[in-house]
Design an enzyme around this catalytic site. Structure first.
Site, mmCIF file in Angstrom:
data_model
loop_
_atom_site.group_PDB
_atom_site.id
_atom_site.type_symbol
_atom_site.label_atom_id
_atom_site.label_comp_id
_atom_site.label_asym_id
_atom_site.label_seq_id
_atom_site.Cartn_x
_atom_site.Cartn_y
_atom_site.Cartn_z
ATOM 1 N N ASP A 199 0.822 -1.342 0.003
ATOM 2 C CA ASP A 199 0.084 0.126 0.177
ATOM 3 C C ASP A 199 0.767 1.200 0.049
ATOM 4 O OD1 ASP A 199 -3.375 0.006 1.003
ATOM 5 O OD2 ASP A 199 -2.271 1.999 0.412
ATOM 6 N N HIS A 212 -12.864 -1.179 -8.312
ATOM 7 C CA HIS A 212 -13.850 -0.158 -8.652
ATOM 8 C C HIS A 212 -13.558 1.245 -8.317
ATOM 9 C CE1 HIS A 212 -15.725 0.212 -4.017
ATOM 10 N NE2 HIS A 212 -14.439 0.259 -4.186
HETATM 11 C C1 LIG Z 1 -10.790 1.409 -1.006
HETATM 12 S S1 LIG Z 1 -9.130 1.274 -0.403
HETATM 13 C C2 LIG Z 1 -9.384 -0.478 0.099
HETATM 14 C C3 LIG Z 1 -8.469 -0.981 1.143
HETATM 15 C C4 LIG Z 1 -8.251 -2.568 1.565
HETATM 16 N N1 LIG Z 1 -8.188 -3.198 0.179
HETATM 17 C C5 LIG Z 1 -9.842 -2.596 1.974
HETATM 18 O O1 LIG Z 1 -10.732 -3.239 1.173
HETATM 19 O O2 LIG Z 1 -10.235 -2.749 2.881
HETATM 20 C C6 LIG Z 1 -8.043 1.528 -1.537
HETATM 21 C C7 LIG Z 1 -6.875 1.208 -0.938
HETATM 22 O O3 LIG Z 1 -6.058 1.288 -2.249
HETATM 23 C C8 LIG Z 1 -4.627 1.965 -1.722
HETATM 24 N N2 LIG Z 1 -3.905 2.669 -3.036
HETATM 25 C C9 LIG Z 1 -4.381 3.717 -3.754
HETATM 26 N N3 LIG Z 1 -3.424 3.871 -4.681
HETATM 27 C C10 LIG Z 1 -2.532 2.921 -4.633
HETATM 28 C C11 LIG Z 1 -1.213 2.737 -5.338
HETATM 29 N N4 LIG Z 1 -0.906 3.554 -6.271
HETATM 30 N N5 LIG Z 1 -0.537 1.923 -4.896
HETATM 31 C C12 LIG Z 1 -0.725 1.040 -3.819
HETATM 32 N N6 LIG Z 1 -1.967 1.103 -2.967
HETATM 33 C C13 LIG Z 1 -2.804 2.080 -3.579
HETATM 34 C C14 LIG Z 1 -5.083 2.966 -0.591
HETATM 35 O O4 LIG Z 1 -4.082 3.580 0.027
HETATM 36 C C15 LIG Z 1 -6.285 1.959 0.012
HETATM 37 O O5 LIG Z 1 -5.626 1.625 1.087
HETATM 38 O O1 LIG Z 2 -17.439 3.907 1.921
HETATM 39 C C1 LIG Z 2 -16.806 4.432 1.247
HETATM 40 C C2 LIG Z 2 -16.409 5.760 1.379
HETATM 41 C C3 LIG Z 2 -15.595 6.454 0.609
HETATM 42 C C4 LIG Z 2 -15.344 7.861 0.388
HETATM 43 C C5 LIG Z 2 -14.201 8.444 0.117
HETATM 44 C C6 LIG Z 2 -14.064 9.970 0.217
HETATM 45 C C7 LIG Z 2 -15.251 10.635 0.136
HETATM 46 O O2 LIG Z 2 -15.073 12.136 0.047
HETATM 47 C C8 LIG Z 2 -16.664 10.249 0.403
HETATM 48 O O3 LIG Z 2 -17.515 10.837 0.236
HETATM 49 C C9 LIG Z 2 -16.562 8.679 0.590
HETATM 50 O O4 LIG Z 2 -14.922 5.705 -0.322
HETATM 51 C C10 LIG Z 2 -14.675 4.526 -0.569
HETATM 52 C C11 LIG Z 2 -13.868 3.860 -1.057
HETATM 53 O O5 LIG Z 2 -13.005 4.383 -2.015
HETATM 54 C C12 LIG Z 2 -14.097 2.367 -1.500
HETATM 55 O O6 LIG Z 2 -13.215 1.821 -2.125
HETATM 56 C C13 LIG Z 2 -14.953 1.704 -0.670
HETATM 57 C C14 LIG Z 2 -15.829 2.503 0.362
HETATM 58 C C15 LIG Z 2 -15.723 3.753 0.284
#
Ligand SMILES: C[S@@+](CC[C@H](N)C(=O)[O-])C[C@H]1O[C@@H](n2cnc3c(N)ncnc32)[C@H](O)[C@@H]1O
Ligand SMILES: O=c1cc(-c2ccc(O)c(O)c2)oc2c(O)c(O)ccc12
Length: 357
Positions: A227, A265
């Site tokens: 990450d 997504h």
């Molecule tokens: C929506 S979160 C999902 C985190 C985790 N997989 C979960 O489902 O709980 C997206 C993750 O992608 C990471 N991320 C975003 N850009 C990235 C990059 N260029 N390289 C590695 N990780 C990245 C973010 O820091 C974040 O932890």
């Molecule tokens: O529940 C979520 C909420 C958000 C989120 C981030 C920034 C904002 O300003 C905002 O209004 C919502 O981001 C998510 C996400 O990026 C995922 O991949 C999955 C779940 C969520």
């Protein structure tokens, strides 16, 4: 003056008004839920061990007695949305019955001490700063920004998190609570997905909740969490788990499998192909394990479609991402050079998708 299209009855006006009002004021349901979580109502009911009366709940929450009826009205809307149950209790034979509140299976998952609680995710999703970009969506449709989040903040979400430790913590805790929930099902219902693997990389694995669960369930499995540096900074690994700070668009450590939960997504088709091609380099003849929504606007029941459509607009608003149909997934995999995939609809609104080179 007559309406342009002759209206036979007032009802032909009142029905559409009611329909639109229901949508306009729907945010009040989310805000009522947020207030209940912030007040600790699920926790107070859980701690009481039995159905709790309004006055007992007010005492437990140290609510100003003058606002007891307001608490009744807050509970009334949340009982309507089946977040809490309302029952009649009587403490002994001759006493009149009294209304009391109990948890439902939904609010049990909002009790902070519940291991599978997704309270942190709920507070992320309805946090004032988080919701702010939605007030800029109309403006975004006419500007050159990639997302309303960018229109509002002038940077993308990950850069914002790198600059705001509090926001970054709130977001990652929200993600981790969802991952705790998903992992409990993954390691129980999807053992076959991980069996035979010797190594796995959880790309964008955040605080490592999924990787820790998989590492615990499969002690012989070598697990890596990749990450952004600001996300993995200071996180401790274990005997078969280590954290790597890096950029998935640049390099993904080699492994038998790559996990992508709530990653694809977040991104556009173009960026997803870049990510999946990096995954393909990392896995050789292995597989990619995706946890994300597979939207089916025809076959799914209305509530599921509504939530998935909300997530699709959420991804459009915060990340230039989208929720995808099976055909869109298949096209993505093909564009990234993968030959085959298997969808296991085991996570309710989301599925496990195994993708093979
Ligand atoms: C929506 S979160 C999902 C985190 C985790 N997989 C979960 O489902 O709980 C997206 C993750 O992608 C990471 N991320 C975003 N850009 C990235 C990059 N260029 N390289 C590695 N990780 C990245 C973010 O820091 C974040 O932890
Ligand atoms: O529940 C979520 C909420 C958000 C989120 C981030 C920034 C904002 O300003 C905002 O209004 C919502 O981001 C998510 C996400 O990026 C995922 O991949 C999955 C779940 C969520």
């Amino acid at each position: 003056m007559a309406f342009p299209n002759a209206v036979d009855s007032s009802q032909e006006l009142l029905d559409p008004q009611s329909h639109v009002w229901n949508l306009i004021y729907n945010y009040i349901s989310s805000m009522s839920l947020k207030s209940a979580i912030q007040l600790g109502i699920p926790d107070a009911i859980h701690k009481h061990n039995n159905p709790i009366t309004l006055s007992q709940l007010a005492d437990a929450l140290s609510i100003n007695k003058a606002k007891s009826h307001a608490l009744f009205r807050l509970m009334r809307i949340l009982v309507h949305f089946k977040i809490f149950d309302k029952v009649n209790i009587s403490n002994d034979e001759d006493e009149d019955e009294e209304e009391a509140y109990s948890l439902t299976r939904a609010s049990r998952l909002l009790v902070r001490d519940e291991p599978l609680s997704f309270t942190p995710l709920a507070l992320v999703a309805i946090d004032a700063i988080m919701v702010d970009p939605f007030h800029h969506m109309a403006e975004w449709f006419k500007d050159a920004s990639p997302t309303p989040f960018f229109t509002r903040n002038g940077i993308n979400m990950w850069e914002f998190g790198a600059n705001d430790e509090g926001w970054n913590k709130l977001f990652n805790e929200g993600m981790s609570s969802d991952s705790q929930f998903v992992s409990s099902i993954l390691v129980k219902e999807c053992k076959h997905v991980f069996e035979g693997l010797k190594s796995v990389v959880d790309v964008g694995g955040g605080n490592g909740v999924v990787a820790k669960a998989v590492a615990g369930a499969f002690p012989g499995l070598k697990c890596v969490v990749l990450d952004l540096p600001q996300v993995v900074a200071g996180l401790e690994g274990s005997e078969n788990l280590r954290f790597v700070g890096g950029d998935m668009f640049e390099f993904i450590p080699p492994a038998d499998a790559v996990i992508l939960k709530w990653i694809i997504h977040n991104w556009s088709e173009e960026d997803c192909v870049r990510i999946l091609k990096k995954c393909k380099e990392a896995i050789g003849g292995g597989k990619v394990i995706i946890v994300d929504m597979v939207v089916d606007y025809e076959k799914q029941e209305q509530n599921a479609i509504q939530t998935q459509l909300c997530f699709d607009v959420l991804m459009m608003t915060v990340m230039a991402g989208k929720e995808r149909t099976e055909k869109e997934w298949a096209d993505l995999f093909s564009s990234a050079g993968f030959q085959n995939y298997k969808i296991t609809p085991i996570l309710g609104l989301r599925s496990v998708i195994e993708v093979f080179p």
